[in-house]
Structure formats: structure tokens, C-alpha cells
Design a protein around this motif. Structure first.
Motif, short mmCIF file in Angstrom:
data_model
loop_
_atom_site.label_atom_id
_atom_site.label_comp_id
_atom_site.label_asym_id
_atom_site.label_seq_id
_atom_site.Cartn_x
_atom_site.Cartn_y
_atom_site.Cartn_z
N ARG A 147 16.73 5.01 1.19
CA ARG A 147 15.93 4.69 2.37
C ARG A 147 15.44 5.95 3.11
N ASP A 148 16.37 6.88 3.33
CA ASP A 148 16.01 8.10 4.07
C ASP A 148 15.00 8.95 3.30
N ASP A 149 15.09 8.92 1.96
CA ASP A 149 14.13 9.68 1.16
C ASP A 149 12.72 9.09 1.25
N ILE A 150 12.64 7.74 1.30
CA ILE A 150 11.33 7.10 1.46
C ILE A 150 10.75 7.48 2.83
N TYR A 151 11.62 7.43 3.84
CA TYR A 151 11.19 7.80 5.19
C TYR A 151 10.66 9.22 5.21
N GLU A 152 11.39 10.13 4.56
CA GLU A 152 11.00 11.54 4.54
C GLU A 152 9.70 11.74 3.77
N LEU A 153 9.56 11.01 2.68
CA LEU A 153 8.35 11.10 1.87
C LEU A 153 7.14 10.64 2.67
N ALA A 154 7.25 9.50 3.33
CA ALA A 154 6.13 8.97 4.13
C ALA A 154 5.79 9.92 5.28
N SER B 106 5.99 -2.81 -3.90
CA SER B 106 4.80 -2.38 -3.19
C SER B 106 5.01 -1.06 -2.44
N PHE B 107 6.24 -0.59 -2.31
CA PHE B 107 6.45 0.75 -1.77
C PHE B 107 5.61 1.77 -2.53
N PHE B 108 5.56 1.59 -3.87
CA PHE B 108 4.79 2.54 -4.69
C PHE B 108 3.31 2.47 -4.37
N ASP B 109 2.82 1.23 -4.16
CA ASP B 109 1.41 1.06 -3.80
C ASP B 109 1.13 1.68 -2.43
N LEU B 110 2.06 1.46 -1.52
CA LEU B 110 1.85 1.99 -0.16
C LEU B 110 1.85 3.52 -0.16
N LEU B 111 2.78 4.12 -0.93
CA LEU B 111 2.83 5.57 -1.00
C LEU B 111 1.59 6.13 -1.69
N THR B 112 1.12 5.43 -2.72
CA THR B 112 -0.10 5.86 -3.41
C THR B 112 -1.30 5.78 -2.48
N ALA B 113 -1.39 4.69 -1.72
CA ALA B 113 -2.49 4.54 -0.76
C ALA B 113 -2.47 5.68 0.25
N SER B 114 -1.26 6.03 0.71
CA SER B 114 -1.13 7.12 1.67
C SER B 114 -1.63 8.43 1.06
#
Lengths: 204, 204, 204
Positions: free
Chosen positions: B74-81, B9-17
Motif C-alpha cells: 500500500r505505501d509503495d503505491i502511495y509513494e509511486l502516485a 485497475s491500479f495499473f490502469d490508473l498509474l498508466t493514466a497518470s
């Protein structure tokens, strides 16, 4: 290389760093109400406080780089120390520019901005020792985030007010810069709170 | 603590963002062409969109902090968000200042800046779900980098034009600030694309 | 995926990146003393140098993302390459704006700012190859930190001077922006030095 017991001093070092922020924010509030001559003296004290805070940051960095086991993620400690340092840098810069630009009168809302910084500094200083147990910290970050939202609203109202009321463009440039630096300080306190939240959630 | 299946669901959350960015950029384009009264309403909608985007960012952060195994670093997801969040913040700030400063007329090149943001938002939104397979993403980051270069050129031409054409310094300050914030938004989209590139190259 | 021997080229790539900074800072110093027509040509050369530096940064990033074993912490190399890139971006932006804004006369202290950048670039370029042995680097970061403190003092004096002497608000806005970007360049060189310090202390 030191192991855990001595590393507990990270909490002391972070608390010391946050104590400088309390001193700094109080000096900044004092400066706003002072006459021009006294402002210069207070700005000098704030500059000394900034140097002390700088020393505290370097002490954390040195300890961080020489310690094998840290109480929580190394990068998070680095980020926390940097963010604490940024809070001080912005407060010192705002004070220095008020003196340097020989600003006479500041809108009342600037005092509101600084009051938010004072409150954020106190909360931050109370929170640092609680990192030891990682307990009772959520109130802190929720409240600092609330304060930052409040600061943001004050900041935008202030901008609108400046453009409405100040007709001298050079005076406007000076005031706008001070107001923006104070907003950066509020953002920096929020960054500290967000880093604390990250640390606590990782460990929970 | 959850393991991989739920983490998809990370992908869904990033897409929603990223979907909020599409909405936001369209509102910003609409605002430019509107009269002053309608601008206020659109800025309010953009502010609501920014709140939704904020919620989406917090959802990613919470998930990130409570998940043991993440689909990529993890840090890359943080940076992306964070970078996605920055895109929205700058667009909302630009819209708010246009209303707050009661800017009547904006140079035509501001619409060019916003058009770049709209295109970057669409590309970003289409790219996020592809992070799942890590495939077909290079076109995205190459194109966003190209758009940012184009935005940078438009921005510098706009600056020169403002200083050439606007003789009222206060009006100039207002326009310059809006134009700079839109440039920061383009930079933030490039930051998103660079983070995606880093993630894909690490995994390849 | 490559192992250590080939990775030694990280040092060559970082040195190449820093060499562009030496070229760039010299061009910037030259531009200050030139007439308007020559300034335009020099700004073009600086823009070409910035493109070369960009290529160098991308080469480091590509190598970083495709290499399994790096000579020191991956994130620190990333930060180092980014900070080197920022130094160049700010120098190029300052040169471009001087031309774009058709600034005639720059205060003498601007040359002091640029002299600090030239010295910082030389020190940085000499330091990069020494990352290979991690030896004799403390003089470098101590000196760059000293230079940045000096640059900060020059910057604040310049700000006060601009507000004292320039009565045309639009001229003031132009000069203030150039002066601030040069200060950002000095900060970026300090960031490079701090990252080098972190790398060395971690390894010691």
C-alpha cells in the motif's frame, strides 16, 4: 506499554500541537503590521511558541514509540505530528528572516499569504479533536485544500510582482525567500489535511 | 471494499497518470521553442494537463484508501502516485515561471534538460503497465537512473554557465530558479523509478 | 531469502556507509583551507567518496529487499540508509559548487558549519555498530540534536552576515547557496539521529 484508554490522549496531544499553530499564525500576522522594534519582540515570542510546539511534537513521538495500541495507524500519527511541526517551523523561520534581513516594507499580498495561514491554523485546530470520532472532517480537508490552492495563486502573483517592482536584487532575494517560506507553510498545512483525509478514509 | 479483480485497475490508473507526464513533457519542450504569445497558450495547456494529472492522483489515492487487498504494498503505491504527481508539478511550475518571469532567451542546455524529462516520461509510461507482471522492468529503472545522472551533470554545467554568462543578477535569479525546478523534475522521475525497483525486488 | 545470522551484516553495511561520511566531512574541511587548484583535486576525491557511499547505500537497499527477517523495522532501515546518503550528497554538492562558482573567500563561519558536520559524522560512525545491541545510543542522538541546533544558529547568523557584508548580488547568491546546502547537510545528520532514536524506542 499502555492500552487504549490512556491512548486517547493522542487526540489531546495533537490538539495541543495545533493550538500552538493558531498562536504562531496570529503572532506572524501581528508582526507584519508592527514597527521594527516591536517586530523583534514578536519574533522572540514566535520563537518561544516554536519551542513549545517542538516539545508537543516530542511528547507525541515519545508516546507513539511507547504505546502498543494506537488509535489509528502508527505511521499516520507520526506523519501528522511531523507535518504539524513543519507548519510551525516555516512560520517561525519567516518571522525570523523578516527581522534578520531588516525588511522594511512587505508587499500587501504577504498579508494575504499570512491570512491564509491563520485560517488554516484555526481549521486544523478545530479538526484535531474530531479525529476521536472520525466524523465531520471532510469539510476541513476540502477547505484547507481550497486555501492552499488560493495561497499558491497568491504566491505566484507575488513572485511576478516582486520581479516587476523590486529593482534592487539583494532586496529581491530577501523578499523572495520570505514569500517562499510562507508558501512552504501553506503546503505544510495541506500535508496535515491530506494525512487526516488518509486516516479517515482508511478507517471508513 | 473491493477484492483483487477490480484492483487490477491500479495499473490502469498509474498508466493514466504517467500518460499525463508524456503530454506534459512534450508541451514543455514545445514551449521552449515558441514565441512569447504562444508560450502563454502552451503554459495554459500544461496547467490543464496538471489538473488532469491531479485528478488521476486523487483517483489512485481514493482507490487505495478504499481497497482492502492491493496488488503490492500500500505505501509503495502511495509513494509511486505521489512521485508521479511531483514530476508533473515541477514541469508545470517551470513552464509557468518561464511565462511569469517573461524570460526571453533560455540557454541551449535547458532544452537538454527538458529532453531528458521527455525521455524519462516515455520510459515511465511504458513501464507502468508492466507492473502487472513485474517483468522486464529493470531496463527501465537502470535507464532512468542513467538519465538522472546525465541530467545532474547538465544541471551543474548550466549553473556554472549561468554564473559565467549572465551579468544581470535579477535575470540570473529567474534562470537559476527555472533550471533548478527542471532538476527537481528529473529527481522526481528517478524517485518513481526507485519506487518501482523497490516494489519489484520486494516481490521477487 | 536469508534469515537472521547473515542479516547481522546490516550493521556492517550501515557502519561502512557512515565511514564514508567521516571521510567526506574531513575532505570538505580540508577543501575550505586549500587554494583553488588543490580545491579542485579535493572536490574530485569527495566526488569519488560520494560514489562509494552511493554503492554502500545500494548494497543496503539490495540486502533490504532480499531479506525476509530484518534486525529492526524494514522502513526504518530504509530511512536510515537514505538519510545517511543525503548527508553525503549535500556535502559533495557544497564542495562541487565552491569549485564550480570559483568562490575565493568563504566567511569564517562556514568553517564552523563544516566543523559541526565533521563532529556529527564521527558521532554517527561510532553509533552505527551500537545498533547491534541497541545500547548506549541516547548520548549520540542527544548530542547530534544539540549540534544541529548549534548549526542552525550559525546558519542564521551567517545569512545575516552575508546580507550585511556582501554587496555584489551575484557573489551573495553563490555564498548563500553553499551555506544553505551545508545547513541541509546538518539537517540530514539530525534526520539520521532521529531515525536511530525511533528504532531504539520502538525496541525498548
Amino acid at each position: 506499554m499502555r492500552l487504549t484508554p490512556r491512548d486517547s490522549s493522542f487526540f489531546d496531544l495533537l490538539t495541543a500541537s495545533a493550538e500552538h499553530l493558531v498562536t504562531g499564525s496570529k503572532l506572524l500576522a501581528e508582526l507584519l503590521g508592527a514597527d521594527r522594534k516591536t517586530r523583534k519582540e514578536i519574533a522572540k515570542q514566535l520563537s518561544d511558541t516554536e519551542h513549545d510546539a517542538d516539545e508537543a511534537t516530542h511528547a507525541i513521538m515519545r508516546r507513539l514509540n511507547q504505546t502498543f495500541v494506537t488509535p489509528f495507524d502508527r505511521d499516520d500519527i507520526y506523519e501528522l505530528a511531523s507535518a504539524l511541526d513543519d507548519c510551525m517551523d516555516f512560520m517561525e523561520e519567516a518571522a525570523d528572516l523578516i527581522v534578520l534581513y531588516r525588511i522594511e516594507e512587505l508587499p500587501a499580498r504577504v498579508a494575504d499569504q499570512v491570512q491564509v495561514l491563520e485560517r488554516a491554523a484555526e481549521l486544523t485546530c478545530e479538526a484535531m479533536p474530531r479525529l476521536r470520532t472520525m466524523k465531520d472532517l471532510s469539510d476541513y480537508w476540502v477547505e484547507v485544500n481550497r486555501l492552499e490552492n488560493q495561497a499558491d495563486k497568491v504566491h505566484r502573483k507575488l513572485l511576478a510582482q516582486l520581479f516587476d517592482e523590486i529593482t534592487d536584487p539583494i532586496e529581491l532575494m530577501k523578499l523572495k525567500e520570505v514569500v517562499e517560506i510562507l508558501e512552504h507553510a501553506a503546503d505544510a498545512f495541506e500535508k496535515v489535511a491530506n494525512t487526516v483525509e488518509t486516516i479517515v478514509l482508511k478507517e471508513s
